[in-house]
Design a protein around this motif. Structure first.
Motif, mmCIF file in Angstrom:
data_model
loop_
_atom_site.group_PDB
_atom_site.id
_atom_site.type_symbol
_atom_site.label_atom_id
_atom_site.label_comp_id
_atom_site.label_asym_id
_atom_site.label_seq_id
_atom_site.Cartn_x
_atom_site.Cartn_y
_atom_site.Cartn_z
ATOM 1 N N SER A 33 0.820 -1.215 0.000
ATOM 2 C CA SER A 33 0.000 0.000 0.000
ATOM 3 C C SER A 33 0.854 1.265 0.000
ATOM 4 C CB SER A 33 -0.946 0.003 1.206
ATOM 5 O OG SER A 33 -0.216 0.096 2.410
ATOM 6 N N ASN A 34 2.147 1.122 0.253
ATOM 7 C CA ASN A 34 3.063 2.258 0.220
ATOM 8 C C ASN A 34 3.320 2.649 -1.242
ATOM 9 O OD1 ASN A 34 5.411 3.895 0.113
ATOM 10 N ND2 ASN A 34 6.180 3.020 2.003
ATOM 11 N N PRO A 35 3.118 3.909 -1.593
ATOM 12 C CA PRO A 35 3.338 4.336 -2.985
ATOM 13 C C PRO A 35 4.759 4.061 -3.497
ATOM 14 C CG PRO A 35 2.230 6.058 -1.740
ATOM 15 C CD PRO A 35 2.635 4.995 -0.755
ATOM 16 N N GLN A 36 5.718 3.934 -2.592
ATOM 17 C CA GLN A 36 7.099 3.675 -3.007
ATOM 18 C C GLN A 36 7.391 2.194 -3.264
ATOM 19 O OE1 GLN A 36 9.380 6.024 -3.804
ATOM 20 N NE2 GLN A 36 7.614 7.361 -3.574
ATOM 21 N N ALA A 37 6.450 1.312 -2.965
ATOM 22 C CA ALA A 37 6.663 -0.127 -3.146
ATOM 23 C C ALA A 37 6.989 -0.459 -4.605
ATOM 24 C CB ALA A 37 5.447 -0.913 -2.672
ATOM 25 N N LYS A 38 6.221 0.102 -5.521
ATOM 26 C CA LYS A 38 6.453 -0.139 -6.947
ATOM 27 C C LYS A 38 7.857 0.305 -7.346
ATOM 28 C CE LYS A 38 5.133 2.762 -9.918
ATOM 29 N NZ LYS A 38 4.622 3.687 -10.896
ATOM 30 N N ASN A 39 8.271 1.474 -6.871
ATOM 31 C CA ASN A 39 9.605 1.983 -7.200
ATOM 32 C C ASN A 39 10.701 1.086 -6.627
ATOM 33 O OD1 ASN A 39 8.435 4.145 -8.510
ATOM 34 N ND2 ASN A 39 8.550 5.475 -6.726
ATOM 35 N N LYS A 40 10.490 0.594 -5.417
ATOM 36 C CA LYS A 40 11.483 -0.273 -4.784
ATOM 37 C C LYS A 40 11.661 -1.567 -5.585
ATOM 38 C CE LYS A 40 12.749 -2.122 -0.296
ATOM 39 N NZ LYS A 40 12.436 -2.150 1.124
ATOM 40 N N ILE A 41 10.555 -2.167 -6.012
ATOM 41 C CA ILE A 41 10.632 -3.403 -6.801
ATOM 42 C C ILE A 41 11.246 -3.116 -8.168
ATOM 43 C CG2 ILE A 41 9.299 -5.259 -7.878
ATOM 44 C CD1 ILE A 41 7.300 -4.919 -5.500
ATOM 45 N N ASN A 42 10.861 -2.016 -8.792
ATOM 46 C CA ASN A 42 11.430 -1.658 -10.099
ATOM 47 C C ASN A 42 12.938 -1.420 -10.006
ATOM 48 O OD1 ASN A 42 9.255 -1.889 -11.843
ATOM 49 N ND2 ASN A 42 8.555 0.197 -11.472
ATOM 50 N N LYS A 43 13.387 -0.774 -8.941
ATOM 51 C CA LYS A 43 14.832 -0.553 -8.760
ATOM 52 C C LYS A 43 15.559 -1.880 -8.592
ATOM 53 C CE LYS A 43 14.755 4.094 -6.816
ATOM 54 N NZ LYS A 43 15.034 4.924 -5.639
ATOM 55 N N TYR A 44 14.965 -2.787 -7.846
ATOM 56 C CA TYR A 44 15.548 -4.115 -7.650
ATOM 57 C C TYR A 44 15.695 -4.831 -9.007
ATOM 58 C CZ TYR A 44 15.792 -9.039 -6.329
ATOM 59 O OH TYR A 44 16.159 -10.363 -6.210
ATOM 60 N N ILE A 45 14.629 -4.820 -9.799
ATOM 61 C CA ILE A 45 14.662 -5.475 -11.109
ATOM 62 C C ILE A 45 15.700 -4.826 -12.001
ATOM 63 C CG2 ILE A 45 13.335 -5.895 -13.226
ATOM 64 C CD1 ILE A 45 10.835 -6.178 -11.380
ATOM 65 N N SER A 46 15.745 -3.511 -12.006
ATOM 66 C CA SER A 46 16.721 -2.793 -12.830
ATOM 67 C C SER A 46 18.148 -3.164 -12.439
ATOM 68 C CB SER A 46 16.508 -1.286 -12.695
ATOM 69 O OG SER A 46 17.434 -0.584 -13.479
ATOM 70 N N LYS A 47 18.418 -3.183 -11.148
ATOM 71 C CA LYS A 47 19.760 -3.517 -10.669
ATOM 72 C C LYS A 47 20.137 -4.949 -11.045
ATOM 73 C CE LYS A 47 22.543 -3.856 -6.487
ATOM 74 N NZ LYS A 47 22.542 -3.787 -5.026
ATOM 75 N N LYS A 48 19.230 -5.887 -10.841
ATOM 76 C CA LYS A 48 19.518 -7.296 -11.101
ATOM 77 C C LYS A 48 19.656 -7.605 -12.593
ATOM 78 C CE LYS A 48 19.648 -8.694 -6.862
ATOM 79 N NZ LYS A 48 20.826 -9.294 -6.252
ATOM 80 N N THR A 49 19.116 -6.742 -13.458
ATOM 81 C CA THR A 49 19.229 -6.953 -14.907
ATOM 82 C C THR A 49 20.262 -6.013 -15.533
ATOM 83 O OG1 THR A 49 17.428 -5.399 -15.422
ATOM 84 C CG2 THR A 49 16.830 -7.732 -15.102
ATOM 85 N N ASN A 50 21.135 -5.459 -14.695
ATOM 86 C CA ASN A 50 22.137 -4.498 -15.175
ATOM 87 C C ASN A 50 21.494 -3.367 -15.976
ATOM 88 O OD1 ASN A 50 24.417 -5.805 -14.037
ATOM 89 N ND2 ASN A 50 24.301 -7.329 -15.656
ATOM 90 N N HIS A 51 20.371 -2.899 -15.474
ATOM 91 C CA HIS A 51 19.629 -1.752 -16.024
ATOM 92 C C HIS A 51 19.082 -2.011 -17.424
ATOM 93 C CE1 HIS A 51 21.062 0.294 -12.496
ATOM 94 N NE2 HIS A 51 22.274 -0.121 -12.792
ATOM 95 N N GLN A 52 18.893 -3.275 -17.770
ATOM 96 C CA GLN A 52 18.294 -3.617 -19.065
ATOM 97 C C GLN A 52 16.775 -3.615 -18.993
ATOM 98 O OE1 GLN A 52 20.009 -7.210 -20.612
ATOM 99 N NE2 GLN A 52 22.072 -6.402 -20.548
ATOM 100 N N ILE A 53 16.228 -3.830 -17.808
ATOM 101 C CA ILE A 53 14.777 -3.766 -17.607
ATOM 102 C C ILE A 53 14.516 -2.690 -16.572
ATOM 103 C CG2 ILE A 53 12.710 -4.986 -16.864
ATOM 104 C CD1 ILE A 53 14.075 -7.596 -17.732
ATOM 105 N N ASN A 54 13.855 -1.636 -17.010
ATOM 106 C CA ASN A 54 13.549 -0.503 -16.136
ATOM 107 C C ASN A 54 12.044 -0.277 -16.119
ATOM 108 O OD1 ASN A 54 16.360 0.345 -15.599
ATOM 109 N ND2 ASN A 54 16.353 0.664 -17.803
ATOM 110 N N ASN A 55 11.539 0.119 -14.977
ATOM 111 C CA ASN A 55 10.111 0.427 -14.834
ATOM 112 C C ASN A 55 9.225 -0.718 -15.315
ATOM 113 O OD1 ASN A 55 10.658 3.032 -13.768
ATOM 114 N ND2 ASN A 55 11.150 3.676 -15.849
#
Length: 70
Positions: A33-55
């Motif tokens: 329910s925290n508005p930042q949850a989506k951003n936190k998960i997206n940052k995790y995905i971006s980092k783990k994919t070497n910034h190949q998958i963003n948002n």
């Protein structure tokens, strides 16, 4: 390869069912329910994919209980 399960703070996840893969899965509690949850998960995905998958997540429902990221 990276796997993670993001699950709602109020849930208790029985990680024993993942016993054969427990070391290759990250378990992360989150407040969906925290508005930042989506951003936190997206940052995790971006980092783990070497910034190949963003948002990856465009929207995240506050009633979400769990997300599996592979």
């Amino acid at each position: 390869m990276n796997n993670s399960i993001w699950y709602a703070n109020q849930l208790t996840l029985n990680t024993d069912i993942f016993s054969s893969n427990k070391n290759s899965i990250e378990f992360k509690k989150i407040d969906f329910s925290n508005p930042q949850a989506k951003n936190k998960i997206n940052k995790y995905i971006s980092k783990k994919t070497n910034h190949q998958i963003n948002n990856f997540l465009e929207d995240l429902d506050a009633n979400t209980q769990a997300i599996f990221v592979n």
